[in-house]
Design a protein around this motif. Structure first.
Motif, PDB file in Angstrom:
ATOM      1  N   ILE A 110       0.850  -1.198   0.000  1.00  0.00           N
ATOM      2  CA  ILE A 110       0.000   0.000   0.000  1.00  0.00           C
ATOM      3  C   ILE A 110       0.882   1.243   0.000  1.00  0.00           C
ATOM      4  N   GLU A 111       0.463   2.249  -0.767  1.00  0.00           N
ATOM      5  CA  GLU A 111       1.231   3.502  -0.794  1.00  0.00           C
ATOM      6  C   GLU A 111       0.283   4.672  -1.065  1.00  0.00           C
ATOM      7  N   PRO A 112       0.620   5.882  -0.556  1.00  0.00           N
ATOM      8  CA  PRO A 112      -0.257   7.047  -0.765  1.00  0.00           C
ATOM      9  C   PRO A 112      -0.325   7.432  -2.236  1.00  0.00           C
ATOM     10  N   LEU A 113      -1.524   7.861  -2.669  1.00  0.00           N
ATOM     11  CA  LEU A 113      -1.724   8.231  -4.072  1.00  0.00           C
ATOM     12  C   LEU A 113      -2.084   9.710  -4.205  1.00  0.00           C
ATOM     13  N   TYR A 114      -3.212  10.110  -3.604  1.00  0.00           N
ATOM     14  CA  TYR A 114      -3.648  11.508  -3.674  1.00  0.00           C
ATOM     15  C   TYR A 114      -4.717  11.741  -2.600  1.00  0.00           C
ATOM     16  N   TYR A 115      -5.137  12.997  -2.472  1.00  0.00           N
ATOM     17  CA  TYR A 115      -6.221  13.340  -1.535  1.00  0.00           C
ATOM     18  C   TYR A 115      -7.510  13.582  -2.323  1.00  0.00           C
ATOM     19  N   GLU A 116      -8.627  13.110  -1.778  1.00  0.00           N
ATOM     20  CA  GLU A 116      -9.920  13.235  -2.456  1.00  0.00           C
ATOM     21  C   GLU A 116     -10.984  13.695  -1.461  1.00  0.00           C
ATOM     22  N   LYS A 117     -12.011  14.373  -1.974  1.00  0.00           N
ATOM     23  CA  LYS A 117     -13.094  14.891  -1.123  1.00  0.00           C
ATOM     24  C   LYS A 117     -13.843  13.754  -0.424  1.00  0.00           C
ATOM     25  N   VAL A 118     -14.128  13.940   0.857  1.00  0.00           N
ATOM     26  CA  VAL A 118     -14.880  12.952   1.645  1.00  0.00           C
ATOM     27  C   VAL A 118     -16.370  13.128   1.361  1.00  0.00           C
ATOM     28  N   PRO A 119     -17.113  12.036   1.132  1.00  0.00           N
ATOM     29  CA  PRO A 119     -18.565  12.154   0.925  1.00  0.00           C
ATOM     30  C   PRO A 119     -19.234  12.888   2.091  1.00  0.00           C
ATOM     31  N   GLN A 120     -20.280  13.670   1.784  1.00  0.00           N
ATOM     32  CA  GLN A 120     -20.919  14.556   2.780  1.00  0.00           C
ATOM     33  C   GLN A 120     -21.342  13.826   4.058  1.00  0.00           C
ATOM     34  N   GLU A 121     -22.054  12.678   3.898  1.00  0.00           N
ATOM     35  CA  GLU A 121     -22.561  11.987   5.094  1.00  0.00           C
ATOM     36  C   GLU A 121     -21.421  11.459   5.966  1.00  0.00           C
ATOM     37  N   LEU A 122     -20.329  11.058   5.323  1.00  0.00           N
ATOM     38  CA  LEU A 122     -19.163  10.559   6.066  1.00  0.00           C
ATOM     39  C   LEU A 122     -18.441  11.715   6.759  1.00  0.00           C
ATOM     40  N   MET A 123     -18.391  12.874   6.081  1.00  0.00           N
ATOM     41  CA  MET A 123     -17.735  14.053   6.662  1.00  0.00           C
ATOM     42  C   MET A 123     -18.440  14.459   7.961  1.00  0.00           C
ATOM     43  N   LEU A 124     -19.774  14.441   7.956  1.00  0.00           N
ATOM     44  CA  LEU A 124     -20.531  14.799   9.162  1.00  0.00           C
ATOM     45  C   LEU A 124     -20.248  13.813  10.291  1.00  0.00           C
ATOM     46  N   LYS A 125     -20.079  12.547   9.934  1.00  0.00           N
ATOM     47  CA  LYS A 125     -19.789  11.511  10.931  1.00  0.00           C
ATOM     48  C   LYS A 125     -18.397  11.727  11.539  1.00  0.00           C
ATOM     49  N   ILE A 126     -17.392  12.033  10.664  1.00  0.00           N
ATOM     50  CA  ILE A 126     -16.005  12.262  11.124  1.00  0.00           C
ATOM     51  C   ILE A 126     -15.948  13.466  12.052  1.00  0.00           C
ATOM     52  N   LEU A 127     -16.706  14.519  11.686  1.00  0.00           N
ATOM     53  CA  LEU A 127     -16.686  15.754  12.478  1.00  0.00           C
ATOM     54  C   LEU A 127     -17.610  15.676  13.691  1.00  0.00           C
TER      55      LEU A 127
END
Length: 386
Positions: free
Chosen positions: A367-384
């Protein structure tokens, strides 16, 4: 060849307890002697070679000269880091840079005792100098030191080295995904810092135009001030304010990235304006701009390659599909299947245990880092936690 001008690449920096910093360098052309002054064409600075050391496992041999084809250690450099090109003074040759991916996992670290505070700080600084993919930062809101790296194992090794090499015992938090924040639309923001208290006051006023930047560009600052609206000597303080406030965003306090900040207007006071006033005004304007520009959370997307026996292929693919993975190819290699995909790091944080249970320990992965991508809205609310 030895007849050409000296050119080498510093590919590793190591802190030796007796000699100091050792700069491992591969010499491609020419030759160089101890005591000579050379040019770091990556950083555009001069450096002096105090000693040249040839390494034999754990034994060091001091030599007076190194030539093309040698791998040696230079001692005495002040500002050279991993990946820098070293040449003769007067040469502008630049070798291809080593690309270091952005860290994707972070954890909080603090010393076990108060007296270890300074030892921990110095040890972390040395480890950061040695390994460009390892980062150390300070979270002003929580008062914690944050270390970031390529994965959990990377950070575990660093914590182990703190104890083994530097004698520093540390308390560490739980590793977490290194999210980022960015903006999605163009906005104008204003920052004013005005204080008047009897004597000399403080006055700083800036106007920013903030807009989304290309992926991987980080924070880009540009000044379009004309006609002395803000004196030139205050511009570096404004940039410093932008850089410091980008360390923690407005959503979850994660670092801000891929934002272009253009200084377009402002004003100053002949007596009350200072570097500090403009730095604070820039911080206020940056935070205001983030709130207005519809900020979003970004998550690290990893390149995952799973090598599995054919009998477990359907289980592996089925599991990846539940983890928001985007499968890019399935290939055959001898008598095994190779599944390549892009997957959010948050979904494969404990993938070693998951894969072992799925395939009875018969599959492996990289596994290796590739890029950063936007988090889906419902998941973002859960993370925050909203």
């Amino acid at each position: 060849s030895e007849k050409e001008k000296f050119c080498g690449l510093c590919f590793k920096v190591f802190s030796d307890p007796f000699v100091g910093k050792l700069f491992y360098t591969r010499i491609y052309t020419g030759k160089v002697k101890a005591g000579e002054e050379i040019f770091n064409s990556t950083k555009k600075i001069k450096e002096r070679i105090n000693k040249i050391v040839r390494m034999h496992a754990n034994r060091q041999e001091i030599i007076q000269e190194a030539k093309a084809g040698d791998i040696v250690c230079f001692v005495g450099f002040k500002k050279t880091t991993t990946g820098d090109t070293l040449t003769k003074i007067g040469s502008s040759l630049l070798l291809e840079e080593i690309h270091f991916p952005e860290p994707v996992v972070s954890l909080a670290i603090e010393p076990r005792t108060q007296k270890d505070q300074e030892k921990l700080f110095l040890a972390l600084k040395k480890l950061e100098d040695e390994d460009p993919s390892f980062r150390v930062s300070y979270n002003k809101e929580t008062g914690q030191n944050i270390i970031s790296g390529m994965g959990r194992l990377h950070l575990e090794v660093m914590v182990e080295r703190l104890l083994r090499d530097f004698g520093v015992e540390a308390k560490v938090g739980t590793p977490y995904v290194a999210y980022r924040e960015t903006i999605t639309r163009k906005v104008e923001s204003v920052g004013k810092f005005i204080q008047q208290s009897g004597g000399r006051g403080q006055y700083g006023h800036v106007v920013f135009l903030m807009q989304p930047e290309e992926k991987g560009k980080g924070i880009v600052f540009e000044s379009k001030i004309k006609g002395g609206v803000i004196p030139r000597e205050f511009i570096p303080a404004i940039k410093e304010g932008v850089d410091s406030s980008s360390e923690a965003g407005v959503l979850g306090g994660y670092p801000v990235t891929d934002v272009k900040v253009v200084l377009v207007d402002g004003s100053y006071h002949e007596i009350d304006s200072s570097d500090l006033a403009f730095k604070i005004a820039a911080e206020i304007a940056f935070k205001e701009g983030l709130r207005k520009a519809d900020p979003v959370l970004l998550e690290p997307i990893m390149k995952l390659e799973v090598v599995t026996p054919l009998s477990y292929l359907s289980q592996v693919i089925g599991d990846l599909n539940t983890r928001r993975a985007k499968i890019t190819s399935i290939e055959e290699r001898k008598n095994v299947k190779v599944v390549k995909c892009e997957v959010p790091l948050a979904e494969v944080f404990d993938y070693a245990d998951i894969l072992r249970n799925l395939t009875q320990g018969r599959a492996s992965y990289t596994i290796e880092p590739l890029y950063y991508e936007k988090v889906p809205q419902e998941l973002m609310l859960k993370i925050l936690g909203k």
